[in-house]
Enzyme design. Structure first.
Site, PDB file in Angstrom:
ATOM      1  N   SER A 225       4.030   2.216   8.433  1.00 32.61           N
ATOM      2  CA  SER A 225       3.763   1.019   7.223  1.00 32.61           C
ATOM      3  C   SER A 225       5.048   0.918   6.903  1.00 32.61           C
ATOM      4  CB  SER A 225       2.805   1.665   6.463  1.00 32.61           C
ATOM      5  OG  SER A 225       1.446   1.308   7.091  1.00 32.61           O
TER       6      SER A 225
ATOM      7  N   HIS B  42       0.714  -1.207  -0.058  1.00 33.51           N
ATOM      8  CA  HIS B  42      -0.111  -0.027  -0.197  1.00 33.51           C
ATOM      9  C   HIS B  42       0.744   1.472   0.233  1.00 33.51           C
ATOM     10  CE1 HIS B  42       0.033  -0.076   4.549  1.00 33.51           C
ATOM     11  NE2 HIS B  42       0.025   1.269   4.263  1.00 33.51           N
TER      12      HIS B  42
ATOM     13  N   ASP C 295       1.355  -7.885   2.343  1.00 36.19           N
ATOM     14  CA  ASP C 295       1.293  -6.418   2.050  1.00 36.19           C
ATOM     15  C   ASP C 295       2.732  -5.814   1.959  1.00 36.19           C
ATOM     16  OD1 ASP C 295       0.824  -3.599   1.638  1.00 36.19           O
ATOM     17  OD2 ASP C 295      -0.472  -3.328   3.313  1.00 36.19           O
TER      18      ASP C 295
HETATM   19  N1  ARG Z   1      -4.977   0.795   7.684  1.00 35.74           N
HETATM   20  C1  ARG Z   1      -3.511   0.593   6.995  1.00 35.74           C
HETATM   21  C2  ARG Z   1      -2.900   2.007   7.453  1.00 35.74           C
HETATM   22  O1  ARG Z   1      -3.277   2.823   7.626  1.00 35.74           O
HETATM   23  C3  ARG Z   1      -3.572   0.047   5.861  1.00 35.74           C
HETATM   24  C4  ARG Z   1      -4.386   0.985   4.579  1.00 35.74           C
HETATM   25  C5  ARG Z   1      -4.067   0.885   3.463  1.00 35.74           C
HETATM   26  N2  ARG Z   1      -5.320  -0.572   3.145  1.00 35.74           N
HETATM   27  C6  ARG Z   1      -6.519  -0.263   2.723  1.00 35.74           C
HETATM   28  N3  ARG Z   1      -7.380  -1.315   2.703  1.00 35.74           N
HETATM   29  N4  ARG Z   1      -7.080   0.923   2.608  1.00 35.74           N
HETATM   30  O2  ARG Z   1      -2.868   2.875   7.201  1.00 35.74           O
HETATM   31  N1  GLU Z   2      -1.379   1.335   7.794  1.00 34.92           N
HETATM   32  C1  GLU Z   2      -0.695   2.305   8.446  1.00 34.92           C
HETATM   33  C2  GLU Z   2       0.325   2.996   7.599  1.00 34.92           C
HETATM   34  O1  GLU Z   2       0.003   3.350   6.428  1.00 34.92           O
HETATM   35  C3  GLU Z   2       0.096   1.690   9.445  1.00 34.92           C
HETATM   36  C4  GLU Z   2      -0.980   1.451  10.545  1.00 34.92           C
HETATM   37  C5  GLU Z   2      -1.002   2.217  11.900  1.00 34.92           C
HETATM   38  O2  GLU Z   2      -1.733   3.267  11.682  1.00 34.92           O
HETATM   39  O3  GLU Z   2      -0.600   1.353  12.746  1.00 34.92           O
HETATM   40  O4  GLU Z   2       1.170   3.653   7.964  1.00 34.92           O
END
Ligand code: ARG
Ligand code: GLU
Length: 722
Positions: free
Chosen positions: A646, A83, A219
């Site tokens: 991330s 991502h 991922d």
């Molecule tokens: N929750 C994770 C992070 O903040 C992954 C975000 C990307 N994935 C998604 N399905 N939107 O940012």
């Molecule tokens: N998915 C998050 C990012 O893009 C990391 C997850 C979190 O917020 O801990 O940095």
């Protein structure tokens, strides 16, 4: 008795060790180093961060501003999340080569794909510069003057503090303005795509599984850093060569089990762990619910159209995911703050603080802080709510209004900076808006507008609500705006922006879409922003003194870490499951079996590539299965992480790579405000799954051969004598 005391002490250390915290790598000696060793770490603080010798920090760059990466070979190969590389993978994709759908693998270095604008930035040196930054500040009386002086000092110091010509200085504040630290960095600009699995692996589970455990997403994506002949940063050039890192991580294929030590290094973006209870109450009761309500409505509209119309699905998929990400996070955060009684815990902390202040005879300096907070947070409540509603409705989620706001700023530029600036911006806008309108559907946005203006007219604090929007018929307004505004298509807005300055302004101000934006923006900038800024400035000053008091009056052993600020941090803990709800227990490791369980043929979130199913059925896992012959996919631990982490490396006790951080569990997303060791967990892809996908799924032996992989020792079969 002594023995029991010792046991109790050990127990306390164990529990404390999981209290969260994001620590500055240059300051791990002492408390952290001991605690990390108690938890099982075999490294010294010096091996994690050193100025003179190569250390782990030399293998952990920030990836393109918002993510983290890690170096995994002596030829500058780096690993980050799928991502995080998503936009780049997408930008190389065409109908013939759809790398998002099919994945991409460079089987030789010549095939690696350059990415315009992508940068990767290493920390060279970390140095405390607090005294220098605060020079001449103490004598100033007003908060605004102090802030101005600090900014002046910082920009001057950034210029004069020693560094090599190819490096950058950047000074950041820690502990809410009580400490300032200089980061000398090196930023590489020739970054090429090396590999990415198909989205059905790299994004498996998509929005449904986002923020959720148990998780089954691979991922990850691979890039390579290129440097000039002197191994220094350079713009893209065919002459460039693979970067030779000062350190790279060996990858452990030995696997993890519950209670193993883990450490995560990376660039966490923002946390607010020391907010007073009044602020947390406001987030839980007012601000999060308002933001969630707005996004909830926008998402429902978009989802309805996306399900019926494939073209709209393609246009809105990425935007939808962007809106849904924090919508879902805030829901989890709000629930978690309530369930863990964060407000009551903060109140107890504040009561203790007050007692310490009295005991130390520091009432003059710290005695009024909490009363000030209470007064200021009460006073700011409506302003903060209006600010969040304005930003979510006008700037973020109604697309026509967000474009209109760009025109609003254009008008301001003319007033403030003159005609030349106006023309420059106008031309930039015209060029830039093409991409926006490619993915814009006026039909979808009209319905979003109707819903969100409805919410605005009901929820926006009455005293700031423009009179035209009192009891507005949102549906009629939406129909009218979208039938007559020029903001609904690229051709029309170009036409609107063409002509003499005066004519453009006139057309803008006659446009019904622009008129709505202007009404909302004027009301915000005149009635809300000035007072909000004024009270907020007081809160910033109070928070700084409160933080100073906390640091001063807490015992030496207290674990007070600075909030995240996008600088390099170390967090550590243990591999651990958790109990999300009554009678439910989550194990800490998922397996490929779970991917197959979730498999929905043809589904955009849960499809599985045929080759992966074949490998699963044949149990063809290469050297990467665990000792029971199962293929691990992801695991969780008690590391305290946030957005920005991330792509962060998850390391074992010896500093070998065991996983790649990519998310947190839903029940624990409140860790940005209050970390609870009971339910806060970070989610990582298991390094073995990454190796398996590269090797067995993609057949990219060239990449595997570049890595230093540590395999588990072969079991010796000792024949037993009878
Ligand atoms: N929750 C994770 C992070 O903040 C992954 C975000 C990307 N994935 C998604 N399905 N939107 O940012
Ligand atoms: N998915 C998050 C990012 O893009 C990391 C997850 C979190 O917020 O801990 O940095």
């Amino acid at each position: 008795m002594k023995f029991i005391k010792l046991l109790l002490l050990l127990f306390v250390i164990q529990i404390q060790a999981q209290q969260g915290g994001m620590w500055i790598p240059s300051l791990l000696k002492g408390m952290n180093e001991n605690e990390m060793k108690t938890l099982g770490m075999k490294l010294t603080a010096e091996q994690i961060y050193s100025v003179n010798k190569s250390s782990l920090k030399d293998a952990v760059p920030q990836f393109d501003g918002g993510c983290t990466a890690e170096v995994i070979s002596d030829k500058g190969l780096i690993l980050t999340n799928h991502h995080c590389g998503y936009d780049n993978i997408q930008s190389h994709s065409t109908v013939e080569h759809d790398y998002l759908t099919d994945g991409f693998w460079a089987y030789k270095m010549e095939d690696e794909l350059p990415n315009k604008g992508v940068v990767v930035s290493f920390v060279v040196r970390i140095e405390d510069v607090t005294t220098k930054v605060l020079e001449g500040v103490a004598t100033l009386t007003s908060e605004a003057e102090k802030q101005k002086k600090i900014q002046e000092n910082i920009s001057n110091l950034n210029k004069i503090l020693p560094k090599e010509v190819w490096q950058e200085n950047s000074i950041r504040t820690f502990y809410d303005g009580n400490q300032y630290i200089l980061f000398v960095t090196e930023t590489f600009k020739d970054i090429r795509l090396v590999g990415a699995p198909p989205s059905s692996i790299g994004k498996f589970g998509s929005d449904t599984d986002n923020w959720v455990w148990p998780r089954h997403t691979g991922d990850f994506s691979l890039f390579r850093i290129y440097a000039d002949k002197n191994n220094r940063p350079a713009e893209y050039s065919t002459e460039n060569v693979p970067y030779k890192p000062k350190h790279f991580f060996p990858i452990s294929a030995k696997g993890v089990k519950e209670n193993d030590f883990t450490m995560v290094m990376g660039y966490p973006g923002r946390t607010q762990e020391y907010l007073p209870s009044y602020a947390v109450e406001q987030i839980v009761n007012d601000l999060n619910p308002a933001k969630i309500e707005v996004r909830d409505a926008a998402l429902k509209v978009q989802d309805g159209f996306m399900r019926k119309d494939n073209a709209i699905k393609i246009q809105y998929a990425s935007k939808y995911a962007g809106i849904a990400n924090y919508w879902k996070k805030w829901i989890g955060e709000t629930k978690g703050l309530k369930k863990s009684n964060a407000v009551a815990i903060k109140q107890k902390f504040e009561k203790d603080f007050q007692e310490k202040v009295i005991k130390a005879g520091k009432q003059a300096e710290y005695g009024n802080l909490l009363a000030d907070f209470q007064k200021n947070y009460t006073e700011i409540n409506d302003y903060a709510l209006a600010r969040d509603l304005f930003s979510e409705i006008a700037l973020r989620n109604t697309e026509l209004l967000s474009v209109g706001y760009k025109l609003y700023q254009l008008e301001q530029i003319l007033t403030n900076k003159g005609e030349q600036a106006f023309w420059d911006r106008k031309n930039n806008l015209i060029n830039g808006l093409g991409d926006f309108y490619k993915d814009f559907s006026a039909t979808v946005d009209e319905k979003v507008f109707e819903q969100l203006i409805g919410i605005y007219s009901k929820k926006y604090p009455k005293q700031f609500l423009p009179s035209n929007l009192e009891n507005v018929d949102a549906k009629t307004l939406a129909t009218n705006v979208y039938a007559t505004s020029k903001l609904v298509s690229y051709d029309k807005i170009k036409e609107l922006l063409t002509g003499e300055t005066k004519a453009v302004l006139e057309k803008m101000n006659n446009d019904p879409g622009f008129q709505v934006v202007k009404m909302l923006a004027d009301s915000f900038t005149k009635n809300v922003a000035p007072k909000y800024d004024e009270i907020n400035l007081k809160n910033i000053a109070t928070q700084r003194t409160y933080m100073k008091g906390i640091l001063e009056l807490s015992p030496k052993s207290a674990r007070i870490f600075p909030d995240a600020n996008s600088t390099l941090r170390v967090t550590y803990g243990k591999v651990k499951g958790y109990k999300p709800n009554d009678a439910v227990v989550y194990e800490p490791i998922t397996y490929l079996d779970g991917v197959i369980e979730k498999y929905i043929p043809g589904d955009y979130e849960f499809d599985v590539p045929k080759k992966l199913i074949d490998l699963y059925n044949a149990k063809d896992f290469g050297k990467y299965a665990d000792k029971n012959g199962k293929m691990p996919v992801a695991f969780i631990a008690t590391n305290h992480t946030t957005g920005g982490n991330s792509g962060s490396p998850a390391l074992d006790a010896n500093g070998n790579l065991i996983g790649l951080n990519f998310d947190r569990v839903w029940e624990g997303t409140m860790s940005d405000i209050y970390y609870s060791p009971e339910i806060c967990r970070n989610i990582m892809v298991d390094a073995r799954y990454i190796l398996f996908v590269i090797d067995k799924y993609a057949g990219a032996k060239n990449i595997i051969n570049e890595l230093k992989i540590i395999y588990p020792a072969e079991k010796k079969i000792i024949s037993k004598k009878k």
